[in-house]
Design a protein around this motif. Structure first.
Motif, PDB file in Angstrom:
ATOM      1  N   PRO A  63       0.812  -1.224   0.000  1.00  0.00           N
ATOM      2  CA  PRO A  63       0.000   0.000   0.000  1.00  0.00           C
ATOM      3  C   PRO A  63       0.846   1.275   0.000  1.00  0.00           C
ATOM      4  CG  PRO A  63      -0.129  -1.104   2.137  1.00  0.00           C
ATOM      5  CD  PRO A  63       0.555  -2.047   1.204  1.00  0.00           C
ATOM      6  N   GLU A  64       2.086   1.183   0.470  1.00  0.00           N
ATOM      7  CA  GLU A  64       2.936   2.373   0.481  1.00  0.00           C
ATOM      8  C   GLU A  64       3.254   2.849  -0.931  1.00  0.00           C
ATOM      9  OE1 GLU A  64       3.846   4.346   3.003  1.00  0.00           O
ATOM     10  OE2 GLU A  64       2.459   3.083   4.139  1.00  0.00           O
ATOM     11  N   ILE A  65       3.294   1.924  -1.887  1.00  0.00           N
ATOM     12  CA  ILE A  65       3.589   2.346  -3.254  1.00  0.00           C
ATOM     13  C   ILE A  65       2.373   3.024  -3.878  1.00  0.00           C
ATOM     14  CG2 ILE A  65       2.932   0.314  -4.588  1.00  0.00           C
ATOM     15  CD1 ILE A  65       6.180   2.357  -4.931  1.00  0.00           C
ATOM     16  N   SER A  66       1.166   2.695  -3.391  1.00  0.00           N
ATOM     17  CA  SER A  66      -0.016   3.432  -3.848  1.00  0.00           C
ATOM     18  C   SER A  66       0.029   4.865  -3.320  1.00  0.00           C
ATOM     19  CB  SER A  66      -1.304   2.736  -3.384  1.00  0.00           C
ATOM     20  OG  SER A  66      -1.573   1.593  -4.175  1.00  0.00           O
ATOM     21  N   ARG A  67       0.515   5.019  -2.092  1.00  0.00           N
ATOM     22  CA  ARG A  67       0.731   6.379  -1.575  1.00  0.00           C
ATOM     23  C   ARG A  67       1.732   7.124  -2.456  1.00  0.00           C
ATOM     24  NH1 ARG A  67      -0.688   6.706   4.186  1.00  0.00           N
ATOM     25  NH2 ARG A  67      -0.859   4.622   5.110  1.00  0.00           N
ATOM     26  N   ALA A  68       2.798   6.419  -2.823  1.00  0.00           N
ATOM     27  CA  ALA A  68       3.824   7.043  -3.656  1.00  0.00           C
ATOM     28  C   ALA A  68       3.263   7.413  -5.029  1.00  0.00           C
ATOM     29  CB  ALA A  68       5.017   6.106  -3.808  1.00  0.00           C
ATOM     30  N   LEU A  69       2.418   6.554  -5.592  1.00  0.00           N
ATOM     31  CA  LEU A  69       1.776   6.860  -6.871  1.00  0.00           C
ATOM     32  C   LEU A  69       0.981   8.150  -6.750  1.00  0.00           C
ATOM     33  CD1 LEU A  69       0.728   6.264  -9.732  1.00  0.00           C
ATOM     34  CD2 LEU A  69      -1.012   4.783  -8.690  1.00  0.00           C
ATOM     35  N   TYR A  70       0.196   8.263  -5.693  1.00  0.00           N
ATOM     36  CA  TYR A  70      -0.609   9.465  -5.489  1.00  0.00           C
ATOM     37  C   TYR A  70       0.272  10.705  -5.351  1.00  0.00           C
ATOM     38  CZ  TYR A  70      -3.509  12.907  -3.105  1.00  0.00           C
ATOM     39  OH  TYR A  70      -4.141  14.068  -2.747  1.00  0.00           O
ATOM     40  N   GLU A  71       1.364  10.576  -4.624  1.00  0.00           N
ATOM     41  CA  GLU A  71       2.216  11.734  -4.356  1.00  0.00           C
ATOM     42  C   GLU A  71       3.062  12.136  -5.564  1.00  0.00           C
ATOM     43  OE1 GLU A  71       4.400  10.410  -0.992  1.00  0.00           O
ATOM     44  OE2 GLU A  71       2.719  10.655   0.417  1.00  0.00           O
ATOM     45  N   ARG A  72       3.526  11.158  -6.341  1.00  0.00           N
ATOM     46  CA  ARG A  72       4.469  11.457  -7.422  1.00  0.00           C
ATOM     47  C   ARG A  72       3.808  11.687  -8.775  1.00  0.00           C
ATOM     48  NH1 ARG A  72       8.769   6.552  -6.484  1.00  0.00           N
ATOM     49  NH2 ARG A  72       8.958   6.730  -4.208  1.00  0.00           N
ATOM     50  N   ALA A  73       2.620  11.138  -8.980  1.00  0.00           N
ATOM     51  CA  ALA A  73       1.987  11.221 -10.297  1.00  0.00           C
ATOM     52  C   ALA A  73       1.783  12.669 -10.716  1.00  0.00           C
ATOM     53  CB  ALA A  73       0.648  10.483 -10.286  1.00  0.00           C
ATOM     54  N   ALA A  74       1.941  12.917 -12.002  1.00  0.00           N
ATOM     55  CA  ALA A  74       1.750  14.263 -12.543  1.00  0.00           C
ATOM     56  C   ALA A  74       0.282  14.575 -12.797  1.00  0.00           C
ATOM     57  CB  ALA A  74       2.540  14.401 -13.847  1.00  0.00           C
ATOM     58  N   SER A  75      -0.596  13.648 -12.510  1.00  0.00           N
ATOM     59  CA  SER A  75      -2.026  13.832 -12.761  1.00  0.00           C
ATOM     60  C   SER A  75      -2.564  15.052 -12.029  1.00  0.00           C
ATOM     61  CB  SER A  75      -2.806  12.593 -12.309  1.00  0.00           C
ATOM     62  OG  SER A  75      -2.312  11.424 -12.910  1.00  0.00           O
ATOM     63  N   VAL A  76      -3.422  15.796 -12.710  1.00  0.00           N
ATOM     64  CA  VAL A  76      -4.093  16.934 -12.091  1.00  0.00           C
ATOM     65  C   VAL A  76      -5.227  16.447 -11.192  1.00  0.00           C
ATOM     66  CG1 VAL A  76      -5.504  18.974 -12.582  1.00  0.00           C
ATOM     67  CG2 VAL A  76      -3.471  18.509 -13.953  1.00  0.00           C
ATOM     68  N   ASP A  77      -5.925  15.418 -11.637  1.00  0.00           N
ATOM     69  CA  ASP A  77      -7.065  14.854 -10.910  1.00  0.00           C
ATOM     70  C   ASP A  77      -6.657  13.475 -10.394  1.00  0.00           C
ATOM     71  OD1 ASP A  77      -9.423  13.751 -10.024  1.00  0.00           O
ATOM     72  OD2 ASP A  77     -10.525  14.001 -11.896  1.00  0.00           O
ATOM     73  N   LYS A  78      -6.425  13.371  -9.103  1.00  0.00           N
ATOM     74  CA  LYS A  78      -6.012  12.086  -8.536  1.00  0.00           C
ATOM     75  C   LYS A  78      -6.592  11.932  -7.139  1.00  0.00           C
ATOM     76  CE  LYS A  78      -1.489  14.183  -7.437  1.00  0.00           C
ATOM     77  NZ  LYS A  78      -0.019  14.027  -7.563  1.00  0.00           N
ATOM     78  N   THR A  79      -7.027  10.712  -6.845  1.00  0.00           N
ATOM     79  CA  THR A  79      -7.675  10.417  -5.571  1.00  0.00           C
ATOM     80  C   THR A  79      -7.123   9.107  -5.028  1.00  0.00           C
ATOM     81  OG1 THR A  79      -9.716  11.467  -6.356  1.00  0.00           O
ATOM     82  CG2 THR A  79      -9.892  10.068  -4.409  1.00  0.00           C
ATOM     83  N   ILE A  80      -6.903   9.064  -3.726  1.00  0.00           N
ATOM     84  CA  ILE A  80      -6.476   7.825  -3.082  1.00  0.00           C
ATOM     85  C   ILE A  80      -7.364   7.574  -1.877  1.00  0.00           C
ATOM     86  CG2 ILE A  80      -4.738   9.034  -1.682  1.00  0.00           C
ATOM     87  CD1 ILE A  80      -3.053   6.458  -1.750  1.00  0.00           C
ATOM     88  N   LYS A  81      -7.691   6.309  -1.666  1.00  0.00           N
ATOM     89  CA  LYS A  81      -8.407   5.933  -0.447  1.00  0.00           C
ATOM     90  C   LYS A  81      -7.782   4.662   0.103  1.00  0.00           C
ATOM     91  CE  LYS A  81     -12.837   5.659   1.836  1.00  0.00           C
ATOM     92  NZ  LYS A  81     -14.288   5.918   1.744  1.00  0.00           N
ATOM     93  N   LEU A  82      -7.359   4.734   1.349  1.00  0.00           N
ATOM     94  CA  LEU A  82      -6.759   3.602   2.042  1.00  0.00           C
ATOM     95  C   LEU A  82      -7.749   3.104   3.089  1.00  0.00           C
ATOM     96  CD1 LEU A  82      -3.209   5.141   2.529  1.00  0.00           C
ATOM     97  CD2 LEU A  82      -3.950   3.568   0.732  1.00  0.00           C
ATOM     98  N   TYR A  83      -7.939   1.794   3.134  1.00  0.00           N
ATOM     99  CA  TYR A  83      -8.958   1.200   3.988  1.00  0.00           C
ATOM    100  C   TYR A  83      -8.302   0.446   5.142  1.00  0.00           C
ATOM    101  CZ  TYR A  83     -11.916   2.214  -0.049  1.00  0.00           C
ATOM    102  OH  TYR A  83     -12.569   2.848  -1.077  1.00  0.00           O
ATOM    103  N   PRO A  84      -8.380   0.986   6.350  1.00  0.00           N
ATOM    104  CA  PRO A  84      -7.754   0.331   7.507  1.00  0.00           C
ATOM    105  C   PRO A  84      -8.296  -1.079   7.723  1.00  0.00           C
ATOM    106  CG  PRO A  84      -8.390   2.578   8.047  1.00  0.00           C
ATOM    107  CD  PRO A  84      -8.996   2.278   6.713  1.00  0.00           C
ATOM    108  N   GLY A  85      -7.385  -2.014   7.961  1.00  0.00           N
ATOM    109  CA  GLY A  85      -7.771  -3.381   8.285  1.00  0.00           C
ATOM    110  C   GLY A  85      -8.139  -4.245   7.103  1.00  0.00           C
ATOM    111  N   MET A  86      -8.226  -3.666   5.911  1.00  0.00           N
ATOM    112  CA  MET A  86      -8.622  -4.463   4.747  1.00  0.00           C
ATOM    113  C   MET A  86      -7.402  -5.063   4.057  1.00  0.00           C
ATOM    114  SD  MET A  86     -11.913  -2.696   3.023  1.00  0.00           S
ATOM    115  CE  MET A  86     -13.206  -1.939   4.002  1.00  0.00           C
ATOM    116  N   TRP A  87      -7.639  -6.219   3.400  1.00  0.00           N
ATOM    117  CA  TRP A  87      -6.565  -6.980   2.780  1.00  0.00           C
ATOM    118  C   TRP A  87      -6.466  -6.665   1.287  1.00  0.00           C
ATOM    119  CZ3 TRP A  87      -6.356 -12.651   5.029  1.00  0.00           C
ATOM    120  CH2 TRP A  87      -6.278 -12.577   6.425  1.00  0.00           C
ATOM    121  N   HIS A  88      -5.830  -7.568   0.563  1.00  0.00           N
ATOM    122  CA  HIS A  88      -5.581  -7.358  -0.865  1.00  0.00           C
ATOM    123  C   HIS A  88      -6.849  -7.491  -1.711  1.00  0.00           C
ATOM    124  CE1 HIS A  88      -3.236  -7.243  -4.547  1.00  0.00           C
ATOM    125  NE2 HIS A  88      -3.774  -8.386  -4.947  1.00  0.00           N
ATOM    126  N   GLY A  89      -7.665  -8.499  -1.416  1.00  0.00           N
ATOM    127  CA  GLY A  89      -8.850  -8.764  -2.238  1.00  0.00           C
ATOM    128  C   GLY A  89     -10.024  -7.881  -1.856  1.00  0.00           C
TER     129      GLY A  89
END
Length: 272
Positions: free
Chosen positions: A166-192
């Protein structure tokens, strides 16, 4: 028919998807529709590479626990990887890559986990050598090129995911050049997220996805498409001096969501 779950070249896999998806989009009944990519896990990696292949073609992407980096918890030891690369062209189809049980690690709900394990259509052997190395190289390539992502996207990830990091999804959100970008992290949830969580969690995940898509779906004319192919650089105008505001001064909206009694953290960035 080729060997099951054998990926000789990830590039060829992406090329196949590229040609097929474009052939569908070019049908008369779909030409005015918005074009969104959707990918889970390895499919998230495919979606990002499809975007890289033709950046102006797609209108957005939904990335669910994308394989931008394989978690160290399921990755073989570096020494093992080095040894395997020495023989990948000799025994590419052999199922010899030592990995942990992905089904046990990916699907949280025990009832759903057992149903998935009994499904004969789901590949449950060890990964084929070439397949595993292609996935590893692809994830490393994507991790190194996150800043080149510039399409609108919504990335969702379980914070307890031990399959993709999940840390790389954070990195994607932070580094991407996209103007419109959204991230949601779900505590306690797994991969599927869409298949292995309790029903109420799965419903909440799809509710978030549909809401994001509904906000961005529209009808397109041919003129709209042509304008998109040659977009003017976007600017945020500072009302005080009429110039372009520095990046840190651009407005950001943050929303907090609640999921099954757990606080889900959502970050949204869009140029106003």
């Amino acid at each position: 028919m080729g060997a099951r779950c054998y990926i000789r070249s990830f590039r060829r896999l992406v090329d196949d998807c590229h040609h097929f998806f474009k052939s569908v989009c070019e049908l008369e009944e779909y030409r005015s529709k918005s074009r969104f990519l959707y990918g889970e896990s390895m499919g998230g990696a495919v979606a990002l590479l499809l975007h890289r292949k033709d950046p102006a073609f797609w209108d957005g992407a939904v990335l669910v626990a994308p394989m931008c980096k394989i978690s160290e918890k399921v990755k073989p030891h570096p020494l093992v990887i080095t040894l395997l690369t020495q023989v990948e062209d000799v025994i590419p189809k052999w199922k010899i890559v030592p990995t942990k049980d992905v089904i046990d690690a990916a699907f949280k709900d025990p009832v759903k986990r057992e149903k998935i394990r009994k499904n004969t259509l789901i590949y449950q052997d060890k990964p084929r050598l070439k397949t595993a190395l292609e996935m590893l190289r692809t994830s490393m390539y994507i991790e190194d090129s996150l800043s080149q992502v510039n399409l609108p996207f919504f990335v969702l990830h379980g914070e307890a995911d031990t399959v993709t990091d999940p840390e790389i999804s954070r990195a994607l959100y932070e580094r991407a050049a996209s103007v419109d970008k959204t991230i949601k992290l779900y505590p306690g949830m797994w991969h599927g997220l869409t298949a292995g969580e309790p029903d109420e969690n799965v419903e909440a995940i799809f509710s978030d996805i549909v809401a994001w898509l509904n906000e961005r779906s529209r009808s397109w004319t041919m003129e709209d498409r042509l304008r998109k192919m040659t977009p003017a650089p976007g600017k945020f105008i500072d009302g005080k001096n009429g110039g372009e505001a520095p990046a840190h001064a651009r407005p950001q909206r943050q929303r907090r969501g609640f999921l099954c009694g757990l606080t889900g953290r959502t970050h949204h960035h869009a140029e106003m």
